[in-house]
Write a protein that holds these residues in place. Sequence first.
Motif, mmCIF file in Angstrom:
data_model
loop_
_atom_site.group_PDB
_atom_site.id
_atom_site.type_symbol
_atom_site.label_atom_id
_atom_site.label_comp_id
_atom_site.label_asym_id
_atom_site.label_seq_id
_atom_site.Cartn_x
_atom_site.Cartn_y
_atom_site.Cartn_z
ATOM 1 N N ALA A 126 70.275 6.108 -3.494
ATOM 2 C CA ALA A 126 71.601 6.157 -4.118
ATOM 3 C C ALA A 126 72.569 5.220 -3.400
ATOM 4 N N ARG A 127 72.352 5.056 -2.107
ATOM 5 C CA ARG A 127 73.230 4.176 -1.326
ATOM 6 C C ARG A 127 72.854 2.712 -1.485
ATOM 7 N N HIS A 128 71.576 2.399 -1.514
ATOM 8 C CA HIS A 128 71.143 1.001 -1.456
ATOM 9 C C HIS A 128 70.646 0.437 -2.789
ATOM 10 N N ARG A 129 69.997 1.246 -3.613
ATOM 11 C CA ARG A 129 69.453 0.746 -4.882
ATOM 12 C C ARG A 129 69.623 1.812 -5.962
ATOM 13 N N PRO A 130 70.871 2.125 -6.294
ATOM 14 C CA PRO A 130 71.141 3.274 -7.178
ATOM 15 C C PRO A 130 70.530 3.156 -8.562
ATOM 16 N N ARG A 131 70.368 1.957 -9.061
ATOM 17 C CA ARG A 131 69.841 1.840 -10.423
ATOM 18 C C ARG A 131 68.361 2.212 -10.520
ATOM 19 N N LEU A 132 67.690 2.292 -9.374
ATOM 20 C CA LEU A 132 66.291 2.682 -9.378
ATOM 21 C C LEU A 132 66.113 4.193 -9.264
ATOM 22 N N LEU A 133 67.210 4.904 -9.022
ATOM 23 C CA LEU A 133 67.119 6.331 -8.739
ATOM 24 C C LEU A 133 66.484 7.141 -9.875
ATOM 25 N N PRO A 134 66.776 6.865 -11.153
ATOM 26 C CA PRO A 134 66.137 7.667 -12.209
ATOM 27 C C PRO A 134 64.604 7.615 -12.167
ATOM 28 N N VAL A 135 64.047 6.411 -12.010
ATOM 29 C CA VAL A 135 62.586 6.283 -11.978
ATOM 30 C C VAL A 135 62.016 6.871 -10.697
ATOM 31 N N LEU A 136 62.611 6.520 -9.557
ATOM 32 C CA LEU A 136 62.079 7.007 -8.286
ATOM 33 C C LEU A 136 62.322 8.509 -8.116
ATOM 34 N N GLY A 137 63.433 8.994 -8.672
ATOM 35 C CA GLY A 137 63.682 10.433 -8.617
ATOM 36 C C GLY A 137 62.653 11.205 -9.428
ATOM 37 N N ALA A 138 62.306 10.685 -10.598
ATOM 38 C CA ALA A 138 61.279 11.335 -11.419
ATOM 39 C C ALA A 138 59.932 11.317 -10.702
ATOM 40 N N TYR A 139 59.628 10.184 -10.049
ATOM 41 C CA TYR A 139 58.380 10.136 -9.280
ATOM 42 C C TYR A 139 58.391 11.167 -8.153
ATOM 43 N N GLY A 140 59.520 11.275 -7.466
ATOM 44 C CA GLY A 140 59.630 12.236 -6.382
ATOM 45 C C GLY A 140 59.344 13.653 -6.840
ATOM 46 N N ASN A 141 59.752 13.973 -8.052
ATOM 47 C CA ASN A 141 59.476 15.318 -8.581
ATOM 48 C C ASN A 141 57.981 15.542 -8.786
ATOM 49 N N THR A 142 57.273 14.518 -9.271
ATOM 50 C CA THR A 142 55.818 14.667 -9.449
ATOM 51 C C THR A 142 55.114 14.772 -8.098
ATOM 52 N N LEU A 143 55.620 14.033 -7.105
ATOM 53 C CA LEU A 143 55.038 14.093 -5.763
ATOM 54 C C LEU A 143 55.255 15.474 -5.140
ATOM 55 N N ALA A 144 56.471 15.996 -5.267
ATOM 56 C CA ALA A 144 56.764 17.329 -4.728
ATOM 57 C C ALA A 144 55.893 18.386 -5.393
ATOM 58 N N LEU A 145 55.705 18.263 -6.706
ATOM 59 C CA LEU A 145 54.874 19.222 -7.441
ATOM 60 C C LEU A 145 53.430 19.156 -6.970
ATOM 61 N N MET A 146 52.907 17.942 -6.821
ATOM 62 C CA MET A 146 51.523 17.798 -6.350
ATOM 63 C C MET A 146 51.352 18.390 -4.952
ATOM 64 N N SER A 147 52.265 18.045 -4.053
ATOM 65 C CA SER A 147 52.158 18.512 -2.682
ATOM 66 C C SER A 147 52.276 20.031 -2.594
ATOM 67 N N ALA A 148 53.175 20.609 -3.375
ATOM 68 C CA ALA A 148 53.325 22.070 -3.370
ATOM 69 C C ALA A 148 52.096 22.759 -3.948
ATOM 70 N N THR A 149 51.502 22.174 -4.978
ATOM 71 C CA THR A 149 50.296 22.757 -5.573
ATOM 72 C C THR A 149 49.119 22.666 -4.607
ATOM 73 N N ALA A 150 49.047 21.565 -3.840
ATOM 74 C CA ALA A 150 47.969 21.392 -2.869
ATOM 75 C C ALA A 150 48.028 22.415 -1.741
ATOM 76 N N ASP A 151 49.143 23.108 -1.604
ATOM 77 C CA ASP A 151 49.327 24.094 -0.534
ATOM 78 C C ASP A 151 48.659 25.437 -0.851
ATOM 79 N N ASP A 152 48.187 25.601 -2.091
ATOM 80 C CA ASP A 152 47.640 26.888 -2.517
ATOM 81 C C ASP A 152 46.319 27.191 -1.803
#
Length: 224
Positions: A137-163
């Motif tokens: 958001a500070r350095h490349r704000p226009r990329l935040l929608p795409v990278l934020g969506a990716y971050g959500n998929t990464l968090a979901l994968m990592s949390a599921t791998a914890d089972d």
Amino acid sequence: MNASADRAIDIGYAATAVAATLAGALGHRRLAGITKPLPIALLAVRTAVGARRRSSVDNVVLAGALAFSAAGDRAMLLEEFADDPARKDRRLQTGASLFAGAQLCLTGLMLRRGARPRPAGLFLRTTILAESAAVMARHRPRLLPVLGAYGNTLALMSATADDDRLPQPRMRTGGWLFLASDLTILNRRHLITDPTLAGLAETWVLASYFAAQWLLITGLTDAD
């Protein structure tokens, strides 16, 4: 026979991962271009060796995870060595989109194994990734929608791998390493200016990424 083949491939994977990590850390473009695709290619071979043990659906989703990862690796390699800022941004968006596909495939395989992400684990990982979102958001704000969506998929994968219904601690470690690797990428790009520290950070990014891929893919395939 399959166990022997797996061991040989694992040795090759480790060797090529080390080579790719050193090439990337040293900023050697040609060598990085040659070595970076090799570890995922070897994982694809390892997966193919045991394909008969798995259902057709699992094989297709595994192939998707590996294909998205290979394409994402290529996009991130091009981003790393691009000189034009606009081109770097496009490559980063492409890489994030491709790796989102890989994370969704991995998550789908874990769900098929009965794993479920716990809300607390998902919240923790999303909170950690908020730091990289703030950097973007500070350095490349226009990329935040795409990278934020990716971050959500990464968090979901990592949390599921914890089972605990998955092979542990292999899957849990792989999920955390993938998250840590990607978190470091954005911090290295924008917060680290010292060349030596940047090289060390890139070493960690690549080493943790290749370790995560091996842990996750073999964790899912060796349990079949």
